[in-house]
Scaffold this active site. Structure first.
Site: not given
Ligand code: CTP
Length: 428
Positions: A229-230
């Site tokens: 994820n970011r």
């Protein structure tokens, strides 16, 4: 002394900064260690972000990096002694008018001189006349740092209200490694900026062990591919840095973060949610507060290939079978291993048909069983990787604290304030 901030004696920490200069005035004291060359980058960061910096090197520092470098980077004349421009009384004026004195690198010698009030050059005179926050960033060989004389001097300086960063661990000047390394300039810059913003920084987390998680986990499909994820880790690192500045012993569990280690913080590196969970469960029995700022992946592949998965020749795509990861926040909140610990969760919400961002946050707080929940509205996707944040801190007792848009450091301080308030309530 646990309740003194890093402010020089006689300072009213709540008093407004000298209003004569719109730009914060920083004295950068540089002493004679090889890390003096890294202070050039620190100076650059300070000047480029609008600080008015006067560099005061010692004679030994000038053997490593010459006065022209400091003068060019600061845009100001540079001197190491009290005999130049005597009519302007620089040995008194520079310290008196500073908003922050930052000594980086600080050798064992300058720590000893400052602890004993010696004043034999411009920097040590400045340290005696400063009435603003003073931040020392030691850098030296491990033996020198660990020597009882140095440790006593550091304790004296801290007792008087100076902030002395813990050195980093790693490669030293020669082939040796250990504690004593100069922290990354980016990290020192953040601590200095925080101190300028909060000159009366209380040491209200002294004697507390806090655990912070940061970053995003990776769930591998094969040796080279993963689901991730970011999350940048910026918010978790801000929590770790600010807790250390407020006196806490900090364990930071970092999942795939590329930021420099916060100084004086124990960093445990992990990749997957399972590793993150192991590291968290190992630390929670001694943690007075846990901040789960990491973004663990909710799902992982049901099976992981030992070898690289090959692309199918027939153009077909594989179907990934996933299974749920354990919810670490819910687990540590329900199986409390340290009575009185304050557990803080995060919720990134967009709001949906089931409720507003805050409705969903309240429901999550109850479901997870934590004490505080920091709710971010991520509808615009603006939080990830940004240095700013805006949130509402929900309290299990029903209270809520809105935090206006500001730095992640500012948000971390608001949350630590809430954590400290809960400690105080629990202590009666
Ligand atoms: N968290 C955790 N373990 C997980 C997933 C999340 O400890 N496996 C923690 C995060 O660190 C964060 C909080 O739980 O502090 C909220 O995460 P979030 O993903 O918003 O919660 P979910 O339960 O996954 O809810 P949602 O369905 O909204 O994604």
């Amino acid at each position: 002394m646990a309740d003194r901030g890093p402010t020089a004696p006689g300072v009213d920490p709540e008093a407004p900064r000298a209003a004569s200069s719109a730009r914060p005035r920083v004295v950068l004291g540089v002493t004679g260690g090889i890390a003096a060359y890294k202070a050039c980058e620190l100076l650059r960061r300070l000047t480029e972000s609008g600080h008015d910096v006067t560099v005061v090197p010692t004679a030994a520092a000038l053997r490593f990096v010459g006065a022209p470098t400091w003068a060019a980077l600061s845009g100001k004349p540079v001197s190491d002694q009290v005999w130049e421009g005597v009519h302007e009384v620089p040995h008194v004026r520079i310290g008196q008018t500073a908003d922050l004195v930052l000594v980086a690198p600080a050798t064992a010698d300058v720590l000893a001189k400052a602890a004993h009030g010696l004043a034999d050059d411009l920097l040590t005179n400045t340290l005696l006349t400063a009435r603003c926050p003073v931040l020392f960033v030691p850098a030296m060989h491990t033996e020198m740092w660990e020597h009882p004389a140095t440790q006593d001097n550091v304790a004296t300086l801290r007792h008087r209200g100076s902030l002395v960063m813990e050195p980093a661990e790693g490669r030293l000047t020669g082939a040796d490694t250990g504690k004593g390394r100069f922290p990354e300039p980016a990290e020192i810059f953040e601590v200095a900026r925080d101190l300028l913003a909060r000159p009366g920084q209380p040491q209200d987390l002294a004697g507390r062990h806090v655990l912070v998680t940061a970053g995003g986990t990776r769930e591998y499909l094969d040796p080279v591919r993963f689901l991730g994820n970011r999350s940048s880790g910026l918010q978790g690192y801000a929590f770790a840095r600010t807790a250390a500045a407020r006196g806490a012993e900090v364990t930071l569990v970092a999942a795939n973060v590329t930021l420099p280690d916060p100084a004086g913080v124990k960093v445990v590196r992990v990749e997957s949610t399972a590793e993150l969970r192991d590291a968290v469960l190992a630390a929670t029995p001694t943690a007075d507060a846990v901040v789960m700022a990491a973004a663990p992946a909710d799902y992982r592949p049901r099976s992981v290939s030992d070898t690289k998965m090959k692309k199918a020749d027939d153009g077909s795509a594989p179907t990934l079978a996933l299974e749920q990861n354990p919810d670490i926040l819910a687990e540590i909140s329900h199986d409390r291993t340290r009575p009185g610990a304050v557990i803080v969760g995060f919720a990134a919400e967009t709001g949906d048909a089931h409720g507003s961002v805050l409705d969903l946050g309240r429901a999550k707080l109850a479901r997870k069983g934590c004490d505080l929940l920091v709710v971010n509205d991520v509808s615009g996707g603006q939080v990830f990787g940004s240095t700013d944040n805006e949130a509402v801190v929900l309290d299990a007792d029903g209270g809520s604290t809105p935090v206006p848009r500001g730095t992640k450091t500012a948000l971390a301080h608001v949350v630590w304030d809430r954590v400290v308030a809960r400690f105080e309530t629990a202590a009666g």
